[in-house]
Design an enzyme around this catalytic site. Structure first.
Site, mmCIF file in Angstrom:
data_model
loop_
_atom_site.group_PDB
_atom_site.id
_atom_site.type_symbol
_atom_site.label_atom_id
_atom_site.label_comp_id
_atom_site.label_asym_id
_atom_site.label_seq_id
_atom_site.Cartn_x
_atom_site.Cartn_y
_atom_site.Cartn_z
ATOM 1 N N ASN A 1 -37.128 22.847 -6.701
ATOM 2 C CA ASN A 1 -38.169 23.366 -7.777
ATOM 3 C C ASN A 1 -38.996 24.287 -7.115
ATOM 4 O O ASN A 1 -39.561 24.118 -6.260
ATOM 5 C CB ASN A 1 -38.805 21.917 -8.411
ATOM 6 C CG ASN A 1 -37.827 21.120 -8.961
ATOM 7 O OD1 ASN A 1 -36.694 21.423 -9.418
ATOM 8 N ND2 ASN A 1 -38.044 19.846 -8.604
ATOM 9 N N HIS B 1 -39.669 21.763 -0.555
ATOM 10 C CA HIS B 1 -38.721 20.368 -0.311
ATOM 11 C C HIS B 1 -37.540 20.591 -1.031
ATOM 12 O O HIS B 1 -37.355 21.088 -2.099
ATOM 13 C CB HIS B 1 -39.677 19.148 -0.736
ATOM 14 C CG HIS B 1 -40.122 19.489 -2.004
ATOM 15 N ND1 HIS B 1 -41.333 19.955 -2.204
ATOM 16 C CD2 HIS B 1 -39.631 18.747 -3.211
ATOM 17 C CE1 HIS B 1 -41.598 19.669 -3.692
ATOM 18 N NE2 HIS B 1 -40.654 19.070 -4.340
ATOM 19 N N ASP C 1 -37.663 9.745 -1.548
ATOM 20 C CA ASP C 1 -38.610 9.831 -2.464
ATOM 21 C C ASP C 1 -39.486 8.567 -3.135
ATOM 22 O O ASP C 1 -38.477 7.643 -3.102
ATOM 23 C CB ASP C 1 -38.095 10.718 -3.746
ATOM 24 C CG ASP C 1 -38.817 11.348 -4.701
ATOM 25 O OD1 ASP C 1 -38.945 12.542 -4.671
ATOM 26 O OD2 ASP C 1 -39.619 10.716 -5.338
ATOM 27 N N VAL D 1 -45.432 19.301 -5.929
ATOM 28 C CA VAL D 1 -46.132 19.380 -4.489
ATOM 29 C C VAL D 1 -45.703 20.828 -4.060
ATOM 30 O O VAL D 1 -44.459 21.073 -3.828
ATOM 31 C CB VAL D 1 -45.478 18.297 -3.669
ATOM 32 C CG1 VAL D 1 -46.028 18.525 -2.292
ATOM 33 C CG2 VAL D 1 -45.765 16.858 -4.262
ATOM 34 N N HIS E 1 -34.927 18.452 -2.902
ATOM 35 C CA HIS E 1 -34.376 17.065 -3.283
ATOM 36 C C HIS E 1 -32.801 16.991 -2.910
ATOM 37 O O HIS E 1 -31.988 17.751 -3.055
ATOM 38 C CB HIS E 1 -34.447 17.051 -4.700
ATOM 39 C CG HIS E 1 -35.955 17.097 -5.353
ATOM 40 N ND1 HIS E 1 -36.783 16.110 -5.571
ATOM 41 C CD2 HIS E 1 -36.695 18.122 -5.396
ATOM 42 C CE1 HIS E 1 -37.908 16.307 -5.758
ATOM 43 N NE2 HIS E 1 -37.915 17.628 -5.874
HETATM 44 P P1 AMP Z 1 -41.173 18.541 -7.032
HETATM 45 O O1 AMP Z 1 -41.672 18.141 -8.498
HETATM 46 O O2 AMP Z 1 -39.983 19.302 -6.771
HETATM 47 O O3 AMP Z 1 -42.565 19.186 -6.240
HETATM 48 O O4 AMP Z 1 -41.082 17.004 -6.450
HETATM 49 C C1 AMP Z 1 -41.961 16.145 -5.759
HETATM 50 C C2 AMP Z 1 -41.579 14.987 -5.213
HETATM 51 O O5 AMP Z 1 -42.299 14.198 -4.354
HETATM 52 C C3 AMP Z 1 -41.417 14.006 -6.744
HETATM 53 O O6 AMP Z 1 -39.949 13.652 -6.651
HETATM 54 C C4 AMP Z 1 -42.151 12.852 -6.024
HETATM 55 O O7 AMP Z 1 -41.845 11.454 -6.582
HETATM 56 C C5 AMP Z 1 -42.384 12.856 -4.549
HETATM 57 N N1 AMP Z 1 -43.177 12.188 -3.970
HETATM 58 C C6 AMP Z 1 -44.725 12.429 -4.189
HETATM 59 N N2 AMP Z 1 -45.489 11.708 -3.486
HETATM 60 C C7 AMP Z 1 -44.734 11.142 -2.283
HETATM 61 C C8 AMP Z 1 -44.756 10.151 -1.482
HETATM 62 N N3 AMP Z 1 -46.165 10.012 -1.084
HETATM 63 N N4 AMP Z 1 -43.676 9.743 -0.881
HETATM 64 C C9 AMP Z 1 -42.479 10.041 -1.251
HETATM 65 N N5 AMP Z 1 -42.358 11.034 -2.192
HETATM 66 C C10 AMP Z 1 -43.187 11.541 -2.821
#
Ligand code: AMP
Length: 112
Positions: A88, A101, A31, A97, A103
């Site tokens: 989430n 995914h 992340d 996003v 975490h």
């Molecule tokens: P969520 O809030 O569950 O959608 O988590 C999205 C996660 O994606 C967050 O923890 C961000 O820090 C991570 N994230 C966003 N862009 C990138 C990226 N380019 N590379 C790695 N992690 C990312």
């Protein structure tokens, strides 16, 4: 909602990521804004927007994501001390996003 997300660009290598695991179905990478010393994201290569969009046909894929989270925790040396696996769902669940995914994070004492 857009049909693609930044995670598609990571899968296609249009933008870089620190990849820790890959096979034909899934990708795992660090992340970019880690919440703990170890914080990986495990994603399917085929986009599913939210867990609400997953169906019976995705059962094995979701299980594979979970077992990969546990394998990566073991590789990172945090399996015994403990870690958290979290998905989430939608805006109210903290999803930013819209490409599912997991975490997987740990390496410090996590609060409830
Ligand atoms: P969520 O809030 O569950 O959608 O988590 C999205 C996660 O994606 C967050 O923890 C961000 O820090 C991570 N994230 C966003 N862009 C990138 C990226 N380019 N590379 C790695 N992690 C990312």
């Amino acid at each position: 909602m857009s049909d693609t997300t930044i995670f598609d660009k990571i899968i296609s290598r249009e933008i870089p990521a620190d990849i820790v695991y890959e096979d034909d179905q899934i990708l795992a990478f660090k992340d970019i804004a880690p919440k703990a010393p170890v914080h990986y994201l495990i994603i399917p290569k085929q986009r599913i927007a939210t867990l609400n969009d997953a169906s019976q046909k995705d059962q094995a894929l979701l299980g594979h994501m979970m077992l990969t989270a546990s394998n990566l925790a073991a590789e990172a040396g945090i399996a015994e001390s403990g870690y958290r696996v979290q998905m989430n769902v939608n805006k109210g669940g903290g999803q930013v996003v819209f490409h599912i995914h997991l975490h997987m994070f740990g390496g410090r004492q996590l609060a409830e």
